[in-house]
Design an enzyme around this catalytic site. Structure first.
Site, mmCIF file in Angstrom:
data_model
loop_
_atom_site.group_PDB
_atom_site.id
_atom_site.type_symbol
_atom_site.label_atom_id
_atom_site.label_comp_id
_atom_site.label_asym_id
_atom_site.label_seq_id
_atom_site.Cartn_x
_atom_site.Cartn_y
_atom_site.Cartn_z
ATOM 1 N N GLU A 279 0.886 -1.078 -0.032
ATOM 2 C CA GLU A 279 0.221 -0.034 0.091
ATOM 3 C C GLU A 279 0.868 0.981 -0.016
ATOM 4 O O GLU A 279 0.552 2.321 -0.595
ATOM 5 C CB GLU A 279 -1.226 -0.033 1.210
ATOM 6 C CG GLU A 279 -2.030 -1.173 1.115
ATOM 7 C CD GLU A 279 -2.751 -1.141 0.079
ATOM 8 O OE1 GLU A 279 -3.193 -0.201 -0.632
ATOM 9 O OE2 GLU A 279 -3.231 -2.438 -0.390
ATOM 10 N N ASP A 362 3.555 -4.759 -5.862
ATOM 11 C CA ASP A 362 4.216 -6.012 -5.500
ATOM 12 C C ASP A 362 5.541 -5.992 -5.403
ATOM 13 O O ASP A 362 6.250 -6.475 -4.280
ATOM 14 C CB ASP A 362 3.229 -7.152 -6.185
ATOM 15 C CG ASP A 362 1.996 -7.370 -5.988
ATOM 16 O OD1 ASP A 362 1.355 -6.878 -4.927
ATOM 17 O OD2 ASP A 362 1.428 -8.265 -6.743
#
Length: 420
Positions: A279, A362
């Site tokens: 995030e 990611d």
């Protein structure tokens, strides 16, 4: 003519529905590539046989409801026009007040009542199946409370937006689409700024993360990434769902990193740190601002196309649609119909861009945490708890998936080699 057009529209919807059903339940292939059998991406390694069966069933049902609900909404807008319902709503508004904003509010009230009643079956089916498959734990009364909040929040926002839009249409008849787009820029940023502190708290309670030891670990990663974060927020979602989630919301000083309390209960600290690093990557790489920019660009193109198509349709078939002119409020269903069609048509491109930014997040997270095992197990748990298809069908992926599929994410993580 009205009956003929209506019959054709309903017939096309039924044909489309049959195609979607056959595709999802009989044609689409969701089997895992042979080379990935036994890997961390293989659901048989982290789901039992019952969970595997339920994930396939639930995913197919959710996807079917989505693909049926989108053209169902188009059909609703079309029938409002050809049967003169939209024109009737506008007359009720005009007969009540001479003030344009009040006329618009009355029109929208009846429009939203009709929309809610017609679309409610899909909303309820979605809620019913999420309860049936133990994703939602929300009571019907609590769910209806959220529905009522949704109704009034959307209604009030639409009164402001639609009143401004049709005033612009009447004032700038040729270039209304450009003026409307320019007006949407500050409004969009304003909405994103107030959403975390005004709109989101209407539905849930947000508090600073209670686990201070975990918060210290997360803030340490934030400091390493040069993110000026002082708090991580948790939101009480366990009263509504068993699903897991975390996200970044807001812009500027109102940006927030939020963890669902279900995520805190289900994942280990290392798994949560990977999720949080993911995030934070959206903040570091300015994905929120990229999203705003791409959204505004698509809106500019969309409004231009809508203006062109609306003008032609009203000129050639205005009598059949019961529309006197584009700038009259009775044309709203046509505006919404075209908007929805364009959004659906653009969703493969939009989702493709989103999947790219999620892949970068990611990659950033795994470089930051250097813990591929925790990352893989986090994704496995997200899939297991949410009953998500690890390898979704192609059409589902391009039209629905704003994130890479779990098979892609896990397979990529398992190739990662931590630095010494």
């Amino acid at each position: 003519m009205t009956a003929k057009w209506s019959f054709r529209a309903v017939f096309l919807y039924l044909v489309f529905g049959l195609f979607v059903y056959l595709y999802l339940f009989y044609i689409a292939d969701t089997t895992l590539p042979q080379e990935l059998k036994g890997s961390g991406a293989d659901p048989e390694t982290f789901m039992n046989s019952r969970e595997l069966m339920l994930s396939e069933e639930y995913s197919r049902i959710r996807n079917l409801l989505y693909f049926l609900s989108v053209p169902y909404e188009w059909l609703f807008y079309f029938l409002l026009l050809v049967f003169g319902v939209s024109r009737t709503f506008s007359r009720w508004g005009e007969g009540t007040s001479s003030i344009p904003v009040v006329q618009t509010a009355i029109y929208l009230f009846w429009f939203y009542i009709a929309s809610y009643l017609v679309i409610f079956p899909f909303e309820y089916l979605s809620f019913h199946f999420s309860k049936l498959y133990n994703i939602s734990v929300q009571t019907f009364s609590a769910w209806m409370k959220d529905q009522v909040i949704d109704f009034w929040v959307n209604f009030l926002l639409m009164v402001v937006i639609i009143s401004a839009l049709y005033w612009i249409m009447r004032t700038f008849q040729q270039k209304w689409w450009l003026v409307a787009w320019l007006a949407s820029i500050p409004f969009t940023i304003f909405l994103m700024f107030i959403q975390p502190v005004v709109i989101d708290p209407l539905y849930n309670d947000f508090t600073p993360l209670q686990d201070k030891e975990l918060e210290a670990k997360i803030l340490a990663i934030a400091e390493k990434a040069d993110i000026p974060a002082e708090h991580v927020y948790q939101v009480d979602m366990s009263t509504k769902t068993n699903a897991l989630n975390a996200y970044v919301t807001g812009v500027g000083a109102n940006s927030r990193i939020v963890l669902w309390d279900t995520t805190l209960e289900a994942l280990s600290d290392d798994e949560i740190l990977f999720v949080m690093a993911h995030e934070m990557a959206h903040y570091v790489e300015k994905h929120i601002y990229v999203g705003i920019g791409s959204y505004l660009l698509m809106m500019l193109i969309g409004l231009w196309l809508i203006a062109k198509v609306m003008n032609r349709m009203v000129e050639s078939n205005g009598k059949e649609y019961r529309i006197k002119k584009v700038s009259h409020i009775s044309s709203l269903p046509l505006f919404l119909l075209l908007s929805s069609v364009l959004l659906f048509a653009a969703s493969p491109l939009e989702n493709g861009v989103s999947r790219y930014t999620e892949t970068r997040a990611d990659n950033y997270a795994i470089q930051m945490t250097q813990n591929p095992d925790a990352a893989v197990s986090a994704f496995q748990e997200l899939s297991r708890v949410g009953l998500s298809q690890v390898n979704p069908p192609f059409l589902v992926k391009i039209f629905r998936y704003s994130h890479p599929s779990m098979v892609e994410r896990i397979e990529r993580l398992e190739r990662f080699e931590p630095e010494e």
